[in-house]
Design an enzyme around this catalytic site. Structure first.
Site, PDB file in Angstrom:
ATOM      1  N   ASP A 142       0.803  -1.218   0.000  1.00 36.32           N
ATOM      2  CA  ASP A 142       0.000   0.000   0.000  1.00 36.32           C
ATOM      3  C   ASP A 142       0.842   1.276   0.000  1.00 36.32           C
ATOM      4  OD1 ASP A 142      -3.102   0.723   0.555  1.00 36.32           O
ATOM      5  OD2 ASP A 142      -1.778   2.224   1.444  1.00 36.32           O
ATOM      6  N   GLY A 170      -5.312   2.081  -0.035  1.00 39.50           N
ATOM      7  CA  GLY A 170      -5.423   1.416  -1.332  1.00 39.50           C
ATOM      8  C   GLY A 170      -5.972   0.011  -1.199  1.00 39.50           C
ATOM      9  N   ASP A 171      -5.502  -0.719  -0.192  1.00 42.95           N
ATOM     10  CA  ASP A 171      -5.988  -2.077   0.040  1.00 42.95           C
ATOM     11  C   ASP A 171      -7.475  -2.077   0.368  1.00 42.95           C
ATOM     12  OD1 ASP A 171      -3.751  -4.042  -0.087  1.00 42.95           O
ATOM     13  OD2 ASP A 171      -2.851  -2.701   1.372  1.00 42.95           O
ATOM     14  N   TYR A 172      -7.871  -1.235   1.306  1.00 40.08           N
ATOM     15  CA  TYR A 172      -9.272  -1.222   1.731  1.00 40.08           C
ATOM     16  C   TYR A 172     -10.191  -0.758   0.602  1.00 40.08           C
ATOM     17  CZ  TYR A 172      -7.235  -1.626   6.398  1.00 40.08           C
ATOM     18  OH  TYR A 172      -6.522  -2.048   7.488  1.00 40.08           O
TER      19      TYR A 172
END
Length: 379
Positions: A142, A170-172
């Site tokens: 991320d 970014g991941d979420y």
């Protein structure tokens, strides 16, 4: 309450955050989510600790993002295990993976191979930067994606170094975007029996997040410029920002200077017109900042309420947790460890369905916990 995705079977070939985040939300909505894990190592996220906090043998992070799932142990380098996985794929509705490009292809679990087993499957692959190009096989972590996407230049003020958001945004974001399109693809599959290949990347999700900045840049050819003082949004004018008071901080959102000055009663602010809020943004913010230092938070918040101004105190997590506004949301739930021992408090799914809050306190699975049960019930 019967949940919308009850009866939907999801296979999660995923690790760390983005893929497991998508699986978490699908599980919250009632899907049966099965994590495919290496028999000895498990999912890599089991060892990704936050603040060195652990529950049983897995990290606290793993336990929070993998609650309400099952664990199926399979070695993708083992021919017998691969045959078992193919039989499981034939029963599934959704497959999610977030390996680097080439990993699933090498094991003949790419979309075309999986579609040959199950033509109606919704195949969802998440990468760091897409499947092609010079960055394709770079690590999709991320912080690295925030750095490449330009996002680090939107946070902080002008003189600050590039500043990342202090969480895996970014991941979420990518994981939740995956859920949106998985749901759409499931509707399509229900209508015509056809499967779907969904491709997402952290980089594309973070670019999409910054659509305001990119659209402005494309139209003007100029980089968005952070305010020198109290920057909160590079594209917005004064007074927008976070300011210090005599005992804390307050956030001031969009409003005219005339509106704000009803509260501040400043002769200095009357020298600026509404046409100055962009061209003299920093000068105006300095004046506002100096005035706010003369009184505490409560003084300014009470005055803001009188004039119905968009102003709020800046709370830390401890302060927010004790506030009535937070308590009425009932965002917390307890989950136990897979071994039934110590319980931890985490957040619930933020969605309500027919006025019902969604709580799912089933513990994250121990490695290999459900392998035999899944074989008996599905294979």
């Amino acid at each position: 309450m019967k949940l919308p995705l009850e009866g939907v079977l999801v296979l999660e070939f995923a690790q760390y955050l983005s893929g497991p985040c998508a699986g978490l939300r699908l599980a919250d909505l009632g899907a049966r989510v099965i994590k495919i894990e290496h028999p000895e190592k498990g999912e890599a996220g089991r060892k990704l600790s936050i603040k060195n906090l652990w529950l049983d043998d897995s990290s606290l992070l793993f336990n929070t993002i993998n609650r309400n799932k099952e664990s199926f142990a399979a070695d993708m380098n083992n021919a017998e295990d691969m045959e078992t996985l193919r039989r499981l794929i034939a029963r599934a509705h959704v497959l999610i993976h977030n390996f680097r490009p080439g990993v699933m292809e090498k094991r003949m679990l790419d979309y075309e191979s999986v579609k040959a087993i199950n033509p109606s499957i919704v195949y969802t692959q998440i990468s760091g930067y897409g499947s092609k190009g010079p960055w394709a096989k770079k690590p999709g972590q991320d912080l690295l994606v925030q750095a490449l996407s330009g996002l680090a230049f939107t946070t902080g003020s002008y003189e600050d170094n590039p500043t990342p958001l202090g969480l895996g945004i970014g991941d979420y974001l990518c994981g939740n975007q995956a859920v949106q399109f998985i749901l759409a693809a499931l509707i399509r599959s229900r209508k015509n029996g056809k499967g779907t290949l969904l491709e997402l990347s952290l980089l594309e999700s973070l670019i999409d997040l910054q659509f305001e900045f990119f659209t402005t840049y494309f139209a003007s050819g100029k980089m968005p410029e952070r305010a020198h003082h109290h920057n909160a949004h590079s594209l917005l004018s004064a007074p927008y920002g976070i300011y210090k008071t005599s005992d804390g901080f307050i956030a001031i959102a969009m409003m005219s200077l005339q509106q704000l000055n009803k509260m501040m009663e400043s002769q200095v602010l009357t020298q600026f017109s509404e046409g100055d809020v962009f061209s003299k943004r920093d000068e105006i913010k300095v004046v506002i900042a100096d005035l706010l230092l003369h009184h505490p938070n409560d003084f300014w918040i009470q005055k803001a309420q009188i004039f119905d101004l968009w102003i709020m105190p800046v709370l830390n997590w401890k302060q927010m947790k004790t506030s009535k506004g937070y308590q009425v949301l009932e965002m917390e739930q307890e989950i136990a460890s897979s071994k039934g021992g110590k319980k931890i408090t985490t957040t619930r799914c933020p969605i309500r369905i027919n006025n019902k809050k969604l709580y799912a306190g089933k513990a994250a699975p121990a490695l290999n916990e459900h392998t035999q049960q899944i074989k008996q019930s599905l294979l």
